[in-house]
Design an enzyme around this catalytic site. Sequence first.
Site, PDB file in Angstrom:
ATOM      1  N   ASP A   1      -2.745  -5.113  -0.148  1.00 29.63           N
ATOM      2  CA  ASP A   1      -2.323  -6.391   0.428  1.00 29.63           C
ATOM      3  C   ASP A   1      -3.020  -6.716   1.740  1.00 29.63           C
ATOM      4  O   ASP A   1      -3.434  -7.862   1.960  1.00 29.63           O
ATOM      5  CB  ASP A   1      -0.801  -6.453   0.577  1.00 29.63           C
ATOM      6  CG  ASP A   1      -0.212  -5.302   1.401  1.00 29.63           C
ATOM      7  OD1 ASP A   1      -0.967  -4.423   1.863  1.00 29.63           O
ATOM      8  OD2 ASP A   1       1.020  -5.291   1.562  1.00 29.63           O
TER       9      ASP A   1
ATOM     10  N   MET B   1       0.819  -1.208   0.000  1.00 25.43           N
ATOM     11  CA  MET B   1       0.000   0.000   0.000  1.00 25.43           C
ATOM     12  C   MET B   1       0.858   1.267   0.000  1.00 25.43           C
ATOM     13  O   MET B   1       2.048   1.236   0.275  1.00 25.43           O
ATOM     14  CB  MET B   1      -0.920  -0.009   1.219  1.00 25.43           C
ATOM     15  CG  MET B   1      -1.848  -1.210   1.266  1.00 25.43           C
ATOM     16  SD  MET B   1      -2.571  -1.523   2.899  1.00 25.43           S
ATOM     17  CE  MET B   1      -3.645  -0.102   3.085  1.00 25.43           C
ATOM     18  N   HIS B   2       0.209   2.381  -0.328  1.00 27.64           N
ATOM     19  CA  HIS B   2       0.689   3.751  -0.118  1.00 27.64           C
ATOM     20  C   HIS B   2       1.696   4.268  -1.149  1.00 27.64           C
ATOM     21  O   HIS B   2       1.873   5.476  -1.270  1.00 27.64           O
ATOM     22  CB  HIS B   2       1.316   3.924   1.270  1.00 27.64           C
ATOM     23  CG  HIS B   2       0.484   3.436   2.403  1.00 27.64           C
ATOM     24  ND1 HIS B   2      -0.820   3.830   2.589  1.00 27.64           N
ATOM     25  CD2 HIS B   2       0.766   2.575   3.415  1.00 27.64           C
ATOM     26  CE1 HIS B   2      -1.313   3.248   3.666  1.00 27.64           C
ATOM     27  NE2 HIS B   2      -0.374   2.470   4.183  1.00 27.64           N
TER      28      HIS B   2
END
Length: 482
Positions: free
Chosen positions: A233, A76-77
């Site tokens: 995820d 992520m991110h």
Amino acid sequence: MLLGLDLGTGSVKALLMEEGGTVAGVGSAACTVCSPLPGRAESDPEEWWRAAGAACREALRGRGDEVVALGLSGQMHGVVLTGGDGAPLRPAILWADARSAGVLEAYRRLPQNLRRTLANPPAAGMAGPTLLWLREYEPAAYAAARWALQPKDWLRMRLTGEALSEPSDASATLLYDLAADRWSREVVRELGLREELLPPLLPSDAVCGELLPGAARHLGLPEGLPVVCGGADTACAMLGTGLLAEGEVQLTVGTGAQVVSPRRGFVPDPSLRTHLYRAVLPGRRYAMAAVQNAGLALEWVREVLGVSWETLYAEAAAVPPGSCGVVFLPYVSGERTPHLDPAARGAWAGLGLGCGRGHLLRAALEGVAFAVREALEALEGAGIRAPEELRLAGGGSLGEDWRRLLAGVLGRPLLILPDSVASVASARGAALLAGLALGRYRGPEELPVPRPEGVVEPGGEAGRYEEAYRRFRELYPRLRGL
């Protein structure tokens, strides 16, 4: 057969799964995280591509023609700036990157009503702050970009030629309206970012393209295979392990660690110490306490002290709980829950002449476990009552000694999922999304749910961690700013 492909921080994993849930093949290939300057974390997307090919071929072993759909999961991110053709303009900036700490003030200046719709604390390493940093410090790359993609969305574009995202990853960018369930164009405009960088959104379980000929050859799959949007995820891992009911709590340990619990409504943490994101199933959300330094910190310790994982566990096991007063802060890349401090740094404290390498190793394991306990307590502080037993998943949760230490520090029994599920939970969730997209399952109630195969009890050592945990909690505020 269904195929799930998970683009993690340190590796890409592929899972070939029968529709009934039986694992038919697993593959993995390592990826490199580079730190060109202190506080930075980057990866070369082309290395992800090479790893995806190797992982898929290992999992398939020539059975690609049996696969009916491919689902995706990913870390992520992060931000991958690309041109219109999807070619990266610079290395990907990852979730562990702290360079955007200096631009977070722009988020604090947002009107309160907009900040509330984001439902999350401003944090370095998330896509919105990273884009602000790129606009200020790499204006040429920012101006030349056509898309700002999450890691797995870049991989999907390489597979299908389509630039898209979906809610579970988008909700973790600090550019998403959790209340309205869409990109927050209002926040994007208020921050002065380019709206056209954000790709269109589709549901996580939607077919979003077909496998291009070159990509099919690279992965060992048939050309034209349906590709499904997939998810972040953590959200995919929840689906893969069957964590769907509100009130359940799961600890996932990998490069980072996450303590997560499903939420039905829009219920942000008033203290903004924890996060609220979209799940991969329509209309669902989950609360998360995020520990940035779990496997990341332990891998750093292992490399610096020059030991194998086997040696790390063996020498640590020879030291009593509490590490004879040695304390380890695992913040080698800043920390999120509960400190939200990108400038936090790691440390060993309490060293004496009687200390050896085993004390440092034991303290490192305990330090990561203490950080997880702090995260769990922050989640409970946000109004989520954790059950007596916690579920445990993730590729970093497989060692028996490590499981016992975690259970002792948390003071709770840990429900152990089968290793074939725990180590590839995100890839399994991606495969299940592929099955939902093709109608192989008519809804979440038909998904094959893995059952825990055992329980790790806290044992008699649990009480011996209390004094060490107190020292751990006192150390960070004393060292902060040094």
